[in-house]
Design a protein around this motif. Sequence first.
Motif, PDB file in Angstrom:
ATOM      1  N   CYS A  13       0.821  -1.222   0.000  1.00 53.13           N
ATOM      2  CA  CYS A  13       0.000   0.000   0.000  1.00 53.13           C
ATOM      3  C   CYS A  13       0.852   1.269   0.000  1.00 53.13           C
ATOM      4  O   CYS A  13       0.314   2.377   0.065  1.00 53.13           O
ATOM      5  CB  CYS A  13      -0.931   0.016   1.200  1.00 53.13           C
ATOM      6  SG  CYS A  13      -2.097  -1.341   1.138  1.00 53.13           S
ATOM      7  N   GLN A  14       2.168   1.102  -0.049  1.00 52.79           N
ATOM      8  CA  GLN A  14       3.059   2.263  -0.049  1.00 52.79           C
ATOM      9  C   GLN A  14       2.655   3.241  -1.172  1.00 52.79           C
ATOM     10  O   GLN A  14       2.413   2.820  -2.296  1.00 52.79           O
ATOM     11  CB  GLN A  14       4.465   1.743  -0.330  1.00 52.79           C
ATOM     12  CG  GLN A  14       5.573   2.620   0.120  1.00 52.79           C
ATOM     13  CD  GLN A  14       6.924   1.989  -0.218  1.00 52.79           C
ATOM     14  OE1 GLN A  14       7.125   1.526  -1.341  1.00 52.79           O
ATOM     15  NE2 GLN A  14       7.813   1.961   0.741  1.00 52.79           N
ATOM     16  N   LEU A  15       2.609   4.514  -0.818  1.00 48.38           N
ATOM     17  CA  LEU A  15       2.266   5.534  -1.820  1.00 48.38           C
ATOM     18  C   LEU A  15       3.370   5.593  -2.873  1.00 48.38           C
ATOM     19  O   LEU A  15       4.545   5.697  -2.539  1.00 48.38           O
ATOM     20  CB  LEU A  15       2.142   6.889  -1.104  1.00 48.38           C
ATOM     21  CG  LEU A  15       1.622   8.063  -1.917  1.00 48.38           C
ATOM     22  CD1 LEU A  15       0.185   7.839  -2.347  1.00 48.38           C
ATOM     23  CD2 LEU A  15       1.728   9.352  -1.082  1.00 48.38           C
ATOM     24  N   ARG A  16       2.990   5.550  -4.138  1.00 49.19           N
ATOM     25  CA  ARG A  16       4.013   5.495  -5.207  1.00 49.19           C
ATOM     26  C   ARG A  16       4.446   6.894  -5.607  1.00 49.19           C
ATOM     27  O   ARG A  16       3.732   7.590  -6.321  1.00 49.19           O
ATOM     28  CB  ARG A  16       3.445   4.769  -6.420  1.00 49.19           C
ATOM     29  CG  ARG A  16       3.323   3.280  -6.219  1.00 49.19           C
ATOM     30  CD  ARG A  16       3.085   2.583  -7.528  1.00 49.19           C
ATOM     31  NE  ARG A  16       4.258   2.609  -8.387  1.00 49.19           N
ATOM     32  CZ  ARG A  16       4.411   1.805  -9.445  1.00 49.19           C
ATOM     33  NH1 ARG A  16       3.477   0.929  -9.747  1.00 49.19           N
ATOM     34  NH2 ARG A  16       5.486   1.882 -10.186  1.00 49.19           N
ATOM     35  N   LEU A  17       5.622   7.258  -5.192  1.00 49.24           N
ATOM     36  CA  LEU A  17       6.160   8.548  -5.641  1.00 49.24           C
ATOM     37  C   LEU A  17       6.994   8.400  -6.904  1.00 49.24           C
ATOM     38  O   LEU A  17       7.389   9.399  -7.512  1.00 49.24           O
ATOM     39  CB  LEU A  17       7.020   9.176  -4.540  1.00 49.24           C
ATOM     40  CG  LEU A  17       6.293   9.627  -3.273  1.00 49.24           C
ATOM     41  CD1 LEU A  17       7.255  10.402  -2.380  1.00 49.24           C
ATOM     42  CD2 LEU A  17       5.093  10.494  -3.591  1.00 49.24           C
ATOM     43  N   ASP A  18       7.266   7.140  -7.294  1.00 51.44           N
ATOM     44  CA  ASP A  18       8.102   6.956  -8.493  1.00 51.44           C
ATOM     45  C   ASP A  18       7.449   7.558  -9.733  1.00 51.44           C
ATOM     46  O   ASP A  18       8.138   7.928 -10.677  1.00 51.44           O
ATOM     47  CB  ASP A  18       8.437   5.474  -8.716  1.00 51.44           C
ATOM     48  CG  ASP A  18       7.199   4.602  -8.831  1.00 51.44           C
ATOM     49  OD1 ASP A  18       6.108   5.046  -8.413  1.00 51.44           O
ATOM     50  OD2 ASP A  18       7.307   3.476  -9.353  1.00 51.44           O
ATOM     51  N   VAL A  19       6.109   7.708  -9.722  1.00 49.90           N
ATOM     52  CA  VAL A  19       5.452   8.296 -10.893  1.00 49.90           C
ATOM     53  C   VAL A  19       5.797   9.785 -11.035  1.00 49.90           C
ATOM     54  O   VAL A  19       5.525  10.399 -12.070  1.00 49.90           O
ATOM     55  CB  VAL A  19       3.918   8.105 -10.865  1.00 49.90           C
ATOM     56  CG1 VAL A  19       3.563   6.636 -10.892  1.00 49.90           C
ATOM     57  CG2 VAL A  19       3.285   8.798  -9.653  1.00 49.90           C
ATOM     58  N   LEU A  20       6.382  10.367  -9.978  1.00 49.02           N
ATOM     59  CA  LEU A  20       6.778  11.781 -10.047  1.00 49.02           C
ATOM     60  C   LEU A  20       8.241  11.946 -10.445  1.00 49.02           C
ATOM     61  O   LEU A  20       8.745  13.072 -10.470  1.00 49.02           O
ATOM     62  CB  LEU A  20       6.546  12.465  -8.691  1.00 49.02           C
ATOM     63  CG  LEU A  20       5.129  12.398  -8.122  1.00 49.02           C
ATOM     64  CD1 LEU A  20       5.040  13.169  -6.812  1.00 49.02           C
ATOM     65  CD2 LEU A  20       4.111  12.961  -9.115  1.00 49.02           C
ATOM     66  N   PRO A  36       9.495  17.107  -4.696  1.00 50.66           N
ATOM     67  CA  PRO A  36       9.753  18.373  -3.987  1.00 50.66           C
ATOM     68  C   PRO A  36       8.828  19.512  -4.450  1.00 50.66           C
ATOM     69  O   PRO A  36       8.368  20.320  -3.635  1.00 50.66           O
ATOM     70  CB  PRO A  36      11.224  18.682  -4.337  1.00 50.66           C
ATOM     71  CG  PRO A  36      11.822  17.347  -4.635  1.00 50.66           C
ATOM     72  CD  PRO A  36      10.730  16.556  -5.282  1.00 50.66           C
ATOM     73  N   GLU A  37       8.545  19.580  -5.750  1.00 54.40           N
ATOM     74  CA  GLU A  37       7.644  20.645  -6.234  1.00 54.40           C
ATOM     75  C   GLU A  37       6.246  20.481  -5.630  1.00 54.40           C
ATOM     76  O   GLU A  37       5.617  21.453  -5.204  1.00 54.40           O
ATOM     77  CB  GLU A  37       7.564  20.617  -7.767  1.00 54.40           C
ATOM     78  CG  GLU A  37       8.822  21.131  -8.443  1.00 54.40           C
ATOM     79  CD  GLU A  37       8.866  20.851  -9.956  1.00 54.40           C
ATOM     80  OE1 GLU A  37       9.648  21.521 -10.649  1.00 54.40           O
ATOM     81  OE2 GLU A  37       8.137  19.945 -10.434  1.00 54.40           O
ATOM     82  N   MET A  38       5.756  19.228  -5.630  1.00 54.43           N
ATOM     83  CA  MET A  38       4.436  18.976  -5.040  1.00 54.43           C
ATOM     84  C   MET A  38       4.433  19.410  -3.572  1.00 54.43           C
ATOM     85  O   MET A  38       3.505  20.073  -3.110  1.00 54.43           O
ATOM     86  CB  MET A  38       4.106  17.484  -5.144  1.00 54.43           C
ATOM     87  CG  MET A  38       2.827  17.078  -4.441  1.00 54.43           C
ATOM     88  SD  MET A  38       2.503  15.302  -4.553  1.00 54.43           S
ATOM     89  CE  MET A  38       3.567  14.670  -3.261  1.00 54.43           C
ATOM     90  N   THR A  39       5.502  19.048  -2.873  1.00 50.38           N
ATOM     91  CA  THR A  39       5.573  19.329  -1.441  1.00 50.38           C
ATOM     92  C   THR A  39       5.558  20.834  -1.173  1.00 50.38           C
ATOM     93  O   THR A  39       4.761  21.322  -0.358  1.00 50.38           O
ATOM     94  CB  THR A  39       6.865  18.709  -0.857  1.00 50.38           C
ATOM     95  OG1 THR A  39       6.859  17.313  -1.177  1.00 50.38           O
ATOM     96  CG2 THR A  39       6.948  18.903   0.643  1.00 50.38           C
TER      97      THR A  39
END
Length: 728
Positions: free
Chosen positions: A25-32, A609-612
């Motif tokens: 269920c880990q949130l996938r940040l690899d798509v960013l 980082p941009e999203m954050t």
Amino acid sequence: SSFGKCPSISDAAGGGTRSRDWWPCQLRLDVLRQFSPEQNPLGGTFDYAAAFATLDYDALKADVKTLLRESQPWWPADFGTYGGLFIRLSWHSAGTYRSIDGRGGGGMGQQRFAPLNSWPDNANLDKARRLLWPVKQKYGKSISWADLIVLAGTVALEDMGFPVLGFAAGRPDTWQSDESVFWGAETTFVPEGNDIRYNGSTDFAGRANQLEKPLAASHHGLIYVNPEGPNANGDPATSALDIRETFGRMGMNDSETVALIAGGHAFGKTHGASTIALGAAPEASSLEQQDLGWSNAFGTGSGDDATTSGLEVIWSKTPTNWSNDYLNSLFKNDWTLVKSPAGAVQFEALNGTVDYPDPFNGTFRHATMLVSDLALRDDPAYSVIAESWVDDFDALTTAFAAAWFKLTHRDMGPIARYLGPEIPHQRFIWQDPLPATNATYSLTADDEASLKEQILAAPGVNVSSLVSVAWGSASTFRGGDKRGGANGARIALQPQSSWEVNNPAQLQTILSALTSVKTSFESTGKSVSLADLIVLGGNAAIESVANVSVTFTGGRVDALQEDTDVSTFEFLNTQGDGFRNFRNTSGYSLASTEALLVDKAQLLTLTAPEMTVLVGGMRALNTNFDGSSNGILTSTPGKLTNDFFVNILDMNTVWTADSTGELFTGKDRTTGEQKWTATRADLVFSSHAELRAISEVYAEAGGLDQTVADFATAWAKIMNLDRFDVKK
Ligand code: HEM
């Protein structure tokens, strides 16, 4: 002789069970972090438009035409041309596009990579791409694979006598699989009876009737529908319902759908010579197969012995010439359900004439059709359209030309992205047309400064709502199909002006204030678009509360309501805009709120980082869509600070979830006094290890300055995402 590409268990880099195996269920940040310059062999500064400008386009087309007719012994050409195969190549490349989330399609050359390179529906298209390699090799960087794949089918149509509308290049290549696309949750391809993507209580040919959104294919691994009818039921009438649903998801109406199928299947043939199972798809085939798959042990394995879909159909007496024989055959023959040599259900005109040519041996056959072809005859709405074209070949030709152009360019976004000498002059509503740029829209630095002052002084405006409206205007952009964005000011038009996420009451206040500024500015004889004023308003607001200057690129124009396809713009309405703490409660998505935040960030082509920094900055600026205080972790709402990051990481706060798991209360650890409320789109920045690591940077010493600087840069990026008119 081969161990294939296994064993999969490896002690080399990347081997072993990974974090996602342990914590699925880990949130996938690899798509960013896809498509980074580091993995692009052409380098991060490669300018495809400039490279394409050096291409001898006519010579390239001439080479493709020659190649079409040069049959290769390793994959002999049916009827002496690869025309049919190349049309299927282009169609399958473009045909994965779906309107709902704007993902898929041929714009990135993704057919070269898994999973698409190995989908069962793409069987033997590996051969088509390999046939094109000498041309790609010859012209190098000046033509992308993505463009060449779409061009190949278009040139094939032209070569076989079809008057195409034109072709626009402009699809730069990618170098890895696009992991952002949700292709479905199944774990097997095209399994008959595996209908987990359908739900609802209405029975449809033995299964539920509602296709999961945003999907556009009836099964995982198919471009659209099962050619044998739903779950191979052999029934054209129910096949029609599947076709309407799936082609509709690509933005095609009944007439366009009939034109595409009748036009495409006027050429070539299907392949189902034997029941012998094919070898592994390219992604799993052995090394000596050189990224080809579907090896065939029957006879020569190719030519007359080829198996692709397992169907064995020749639709037209003239499969290498544009003619109306497909529709003639469909309506003038009697059809009997039979099985192909490979055992698939199809129709044959058993009592018809025997004059449909074999591709190789000089013999002739009865006419044949797919179950899905007969849908065009058996569905009441399709049949009216199809039958009207039996004796009106010109109408079919016109309709197919327009539908083919739409199919192959639908995912390219604004026409400013189109390249090449064959761009049609016609404009289509699906291109989201904008008025031609008017030179008087260029603003001087003094104009900008004075307009910003006027906006901030206008009645009813405040920092939070100016920022929120500018965000709402620009953030409809979708990196997949390049639709949306601030240019055009469509936030002032239907349907966007009514969306809940845009807080219509607040939006109207800001729009009327900006319209007054526009009127007064234009009374001096100058011009400014509402689209530019919306962006300028957001920039002015940010600059008024932080020591920063936000880059502004003017020149936007205002779209007209009649140039705005309201029904397809509705697809740009978000499932969740975590940046404004919005969750679409009447939307289709079952994804978690934080997954929808990442989904939107991915559509906006943001990095983690941009999203954050955008979320943290917008919380500080108090821009929640409904004005709520969720996540507004600051005592100075409306100022651009790093307070969100400082407070979300503060160990003096203890968070508890409500019964829905969507809302959280933060209390002082010592006094128990309630300090804050927050959503999942807030707490993910302190609970997800990687996002927490980024948030720490913005909360630590020097974090305030970095928040302000990075926010301004990311903000300008969002405002300009759709400015293909000024970008390279
Ligand atoms: C071939 C199905 C729509 C163009 C095929 C094949 C199947 C199929 C099963 C045979 C593949 C093989 O065995 O070699 C369908 C279905 C459709 C559809 C179910 C939608 C309901 C289209 C469209 C186009 C198109 C929209 C183009 C506009 C072609 C062409 C071939 C082909 C040109 C021949 C390929 C060759 O000669 O090798 N289609 N198709 N099809 N399709 Fe379609």
